[in-house]
Motif scaffolding. Structure first.
Motif, short mmCIF file in Angstrom:
data_model
loop_
_atom_site.label_atom_id
_atom_site.label_comp_id
_atom_site.label_asym_id
_atom_site.label_seq_id
_atom_site.Cartn_x
_atom_site.Cartn_y
_atom_site.Cartn_z
N UNK A 255 -62.91 8.70 -48.90
CA UNK A 255 -61.83 9.11 -49.78
C UNK A 255 -60.46 8.88 -49.19
N UNK A 256 -60.41 8.54 -47.91
CA UNK A 256 -59.14 8.17 -47.27
C UNK A 256 -58.89 6.67 -47.36
N UNK A 257 -59.83 5.95 -47.96
CA UNK A 257 -59.69 4.51 -48.13
C UNK A 257 -60.24 3.69 -46.99
N UNK A 258 -60.91 4.34 -46.03
CA UNK A 258 -61.45 3.63 -44.87
C UNK A 258 -62.82 3.04 -45.20
N UNK A 259 -62.98 1.78 -44.87
CA UNK A 259 -64.25 1.09 -45.11
C UNK A 259 -65.16 1.30 -43.90
N UNK A 260 -66.10 2.21 -44.03
CA UNK A 260 -67.04 2.49 -42.96
C UNK A 260 -68.38 1.80 -43.24
N UNK A 261 -69.16 1.61 -42.19
CA UNK A 261 -70.46 0.94 -42.36
C UNK A 261 -71.29 1.66 -43.41
N UNK A 262 -71.46 2.96 -43.25
CA UNK A 262 -72.17 3.77 -44.23
C UNK A 262 -71.24 4.91 -44.64
N UNK A 263 -70.84 4.92 -45.89
CA UNK A 263 -70.03 6.02 -46.41
C UNK A 263 -70.98 7.02 -47.06
N UNK A 264 -71.03 8.22 -46.52
CA UNK A 264 -71.94 9.21 -47.09
C UNK A 264 -71.26 10.58 -47.26
N UNK A 265 -70.54 11.03 -46.25
CA UNK A 265 -69.85 12.31 -46.37
C UNK A 265 -68.90 12.30 -47.55
N UNK A 266 -68.18 11.19 -47.71
CA UNK A 266 -67.35 10.91 -48.87
C UNK A 266 -67.54 9.45 -49.22
N UNK A 267 -67.78 9.15 -50.49
CA UNK A 267 -67.96 7.75 -50.88
C UNK A 267 -67.25 7.47 -52.18
N UNK A 268 -66.55 6.34 -52.21
CA UNK A 268 -65.92 5.83 -53.42
C UNK A 268 -66.24 4.34 -53.49
N UNK A 269 -66.93 3.94 -54.53
CA UNK A 269 -67.30 2.54 -54.72
C UNK A 269 -66.71 2.04 -56.03
N UNK A 270 -66.35 0.76 -56.07
CA UNK A 270 -65.79 0.22 -57.30
C UNK A 270 -65.74 -1.29 -57.27
N UNK A 271 -65.41 -1.88 -58.41
CA UNK A 271 -65.29 -3.33 -58.42
C UNK A 271 -64.00 -3.73 -57.69
N UNK A 272 -63.77 -5.02 -57.59
CA UNK A 272 -62.71 -5.53 -56.72
C UNK A 272 -61.31 -5.19 -57.20
N UNK A 273 -61.14 -4.78 -58.45
CA UNK A 273 -59.82 -4.40 -58.96
C UNK A 273 -59.68 -2.90 -59.08
N UNK A 274 -60.68 -2.24 -59.62
CA UNK A 274 -60.54 -0.82 -59.96
C UNK A 274 -60.73 0.12 -58.78
N UNK A 275 -61.33 -0.33 -57.69
CA UNK A 275 -61.51 0.56 -56.54
C UNK A 275 -60.17 1.13 -56.09
N UNK A 276 -59.15 0.31 -55.97
CA UNK A 276 -57.85 0.78 -55.48
C UNK A 276 -57.22 1.75 -56.48
N UNK A 277 -57.40 1.52 -57.77
CA UNK A 277 -56.84 2.42 -58.78
C UNK A 277 -57.57 3.76 -58.77
N UNK A 278 -58.87 3.71 -58.62
CA UNK A 278 -59.65 4.95 -58.52
C UNK A 278 -59.24 5.74 -57.28
N UNK A 279 -59.01 5.01 -56.19
CA UNK A 279 -58.63 5.68 -54.94
C UNK A 279 -57.28 6.39 -55.10
#
Length: 272
Positions: free
Chosen positions: A240-264
């Motif tokens: 949720x801080x926008x960091x791309x980690x190997x495995x996001x589990x504690x906090x996860x936000x996934x999206x397509x290549x355009x909307x991920x940044x808007x969702x974030x």
């Protein structure tokens, strides 16, 4: 069609064998022996049998590899070899209530070159025994549904988008934070869905069925394969801080290549 590697064939064989057993048990759901493991967190004989089947198959093929299981925990192997991360039944509550939406998730994680812990995930498989859909990905080889190449959704507008989530429940999650995010996103999108399997949610983002997904308080076995699928399908996964980690589990936000940044941006603003 991308040639399926020997490793992926091993993983799919294990998932399908366990999936056959899960389908049989699902057809006789009223006869399952179920024990209470925690608040709204159940483990069934079917879950345990699936884990054992996957263990037997993968261990026979890669005897020196380690494992990280949901139920059995960590089983150490050769520290210089990869390990399997396995969820033998993601969507247990759905399964036990006769809801046909659950999956098996298997991922492969490599050891770090410096010998300090675990590094990148290089292979992932999510198998839905009910629909017989097998989603798989290998690093730099793309994401696939059987022999069909997957790409994240091409939708570019929030009001056309469907977003998946996991809603906090008894003993799990922060309902206050989730509610803030929901109220920020819901007016902007075409719909929000909660189907009860994080692994399949991520597979569906990779397949373009959802434009995005957010959840908190998951575990590595819930998301390891799904994170790789989304990335190999051209999407983005972060905390949720926008960091791309190997495995996001504690906090996860996934999206397509355009909307991920808007969702974030919406998520961050909601939590201020």
């Amino acid at each position: 069609m991308m040639a399926i590697s020997g490793l992926m064939r091993v993983m799919e064989k294990a998932a399908r064998k366990a999936g056959n057993r899960l389908r049989r048990d699902f057809g006789e759901i009223e006869h399952l022996q179920v024990s209470r493991k925690g608040p709204a967190d159940f483990v069934s004989k079917a879950d345990q049998a699936s884990e054992r089947t996957i263990w037997d198959e993968l261990r026979a093929a890669r005897p020196d590899w380690g494992f990280l299981f949901e139920e059995a925990g960590e089983i150490e192997g050769d520290p210089d070899k990869p390990r399997f991360i396995v969820d033998p039944l993601d969507g247990t509550t759905n399964f036990l209530h006769g809801i046909p939406h659950f999956a098996i998730s298997i991922a492969v994680q490599e050891p770090r070159l410096d010998g300090k812990g675990w590094g990148e995930v290089t292979a992932g498989l999510i198998y839905n025994p009910v629909t017989d859909e097998s989603y798989w990905a290998e690093k730099s080889r793309g994401a696939w549904l059987h022999d069909k190449r997957l790409r994240v959704s091409s939708r570019r507008h929030m009001d056309e988008s469907v977003i998946a989530t996991g809603i906090p429940f008894a003993g799990h999650g922060d309902a206050g934070k989730w509610t803030k995010i929901y109220h920020a996103l819901a007016p902007q999108v075409a719909g929000i869905r909660r189907f009860g399997s994080a692994a399949l949610d991520l597979a569906w983002v990779a397949a373009g069925r959802y434009e995005g997904f957010w959840e908190a308080d998951l575990k590595p076995w819930d998301t390891a394969a799904g994170c790789l699928l989304v990335r190999e399908a051209g999407g983005f996964v972060s905390d949720w801080k926008g960091r791309s980690q190997v495995i996001c589990d504690t906090e996860i936000l996934a999206g397509n290549d355009v909307l991920h940044s808007r969702l974030h941006k919406l998520l961050v603003t909601a939590l201020k």
